[in-house]
Design a protein around this motif. Structure first.
Motif, PDB file in Angstrom:
ATOM      1  N   GLY A  10      -3.592  46.053 -57.764  1.00 32.84           N
ATOM      2  CA  GLY A  10      -2.927  44.759 -57.698  1.00 32.84           C
ATOM      3  C   GLY A  10      -3.194  44.059 -56.392  1.00 32.84           C
ATOM      4  N   LEU A  11      -2.406  43.040 -56.146  1.00 30.68           N
ATOM      5  CA  LEU A  11      -2.526  42.235 -54.928  1.00 30.68           C
ATOM      6  C   LEU A  11      -1.454  42.672 -53.940  1.00 30.68           C
ATOM      7  CD1 LEU A  11      -3.685  39.802 -53.356  1.00 30.68           C
ATOM      8  CD2 LEU A  11      -2.025  38.373 -54.593  1.00 30.68           C
ATOM      9  N   VAL A  12      -1.872  42.933 -52.720  1.00 27.57           N
ATOM     10  CA  VAL A  12      -0.938  43.358 -51.678  1.00 27.57           C
ATOM     11  C   VAL A  12      -1.352  42.721 -50.357  1.00 27.57           C
ATOM     12  CG1 VAL A  12      -2.262  45.444 -51.152  1.00 27.57           C
ATOM     13  CG2 VAL A  12       0.194  45.378 -50.666  1.00 27.57           C
ATOM     14  N   GLN A  13      -0.383  42.477 -49.504  1.00 26.46           N
ATOM     15  CA  GLN A  13      -0.684  41.917 -48.180  1.00 26.46           C
ATOM     16  C   GLN A  13      -1.185  43.012 -47.250  1.00 26.46           C
ATOM     17  OE1 GLN A  13       2.855  39.836 -46.823  1.00 26.46           O
ATOM     18  NE2 GLN A  13       2.063  37.908 -47.641  1.00 26.46           N
ATOM     19  N   ALA A  14      -1.965  42.594 -46.274  1.00 26.94           N
ATOM     20  CA  ALA A  14      -2.443  43.537 -45.270  1.00 26.94           C
ATOM     21  C   ALA A  14      -1.265  44.264 -44.636  1.00 26.94           C
ATOM     22  CB  ALA A  14      -3.262  42.810 -44.209  1.00 26.94           C
ATOM     23  N   GLY A  15      -1.442  45.577 -44.447  1.00 26.92           N
ATOM     24  CA  GLY A  15      -0.368  46.397 -43.902  1.00 26.92           C
ATOM     25  C   GLY A  15       0.503  47.032 -44.963  1.00 26.92           C
TER      26      GLY A  15
END
Length: 115
Positions: A10-15
């Motif tokens: 899926g889509l995840v933010q950096a970190g």
């Protein structure tokens, strides 16, 4: 018929973190060495992590301890816990099963890390 089915991308933010799963059917799972590979756009497929049928793990050096591979022989599944994700981790992650001369691949699951 052998099937390897990945999930959890899926889509995840950096970190951030994601946990990928791969469920295998049609094989005697406990005998197979399993692994995760990835292919980023425009790049060749590369090894991420492997786990032998004895549970011995191996990781790509570039991971620097951010990912953990595990397996559950009862469920016939492997997992990839991915922490501290970076934009350069964006890729299709595929599951591999290998034993003797046999080798099977899943279709992959897309992981996108936004900056």
């Amino acid at each position: 018929q052998v099937q390897l089915v990945e999930s959890g991308g899926g889509l995840v933010q950096a970190g951030g973190s994601l946990r990928l799963s791969c469920t295998a059917t049609g094989i005697i799972f406990s005998t197979y060495h399993m692994g995760w590979y990835r292919q980023a756009p425009g790049k060749q497929r590369e090894l991420v992590a492997t786990i032998t049928n004895a549970g011995i793990t191996n990781y790509a050096e570039f991971l620097k301890g951010r990912f953990t591979i595990s397996r559950d022989n009862v469920k016939g599944a492997i997992y990839l816990q991915m922490n501290s994700l970076k934009p350069e981790d964006t890729a299709v992650y595929s599951c591999n099963a290998a034993w003797s001369f046999r080798q099977y691949w899943g279709k992959g699951t897309l992981v996108t890390v936004s900056s």
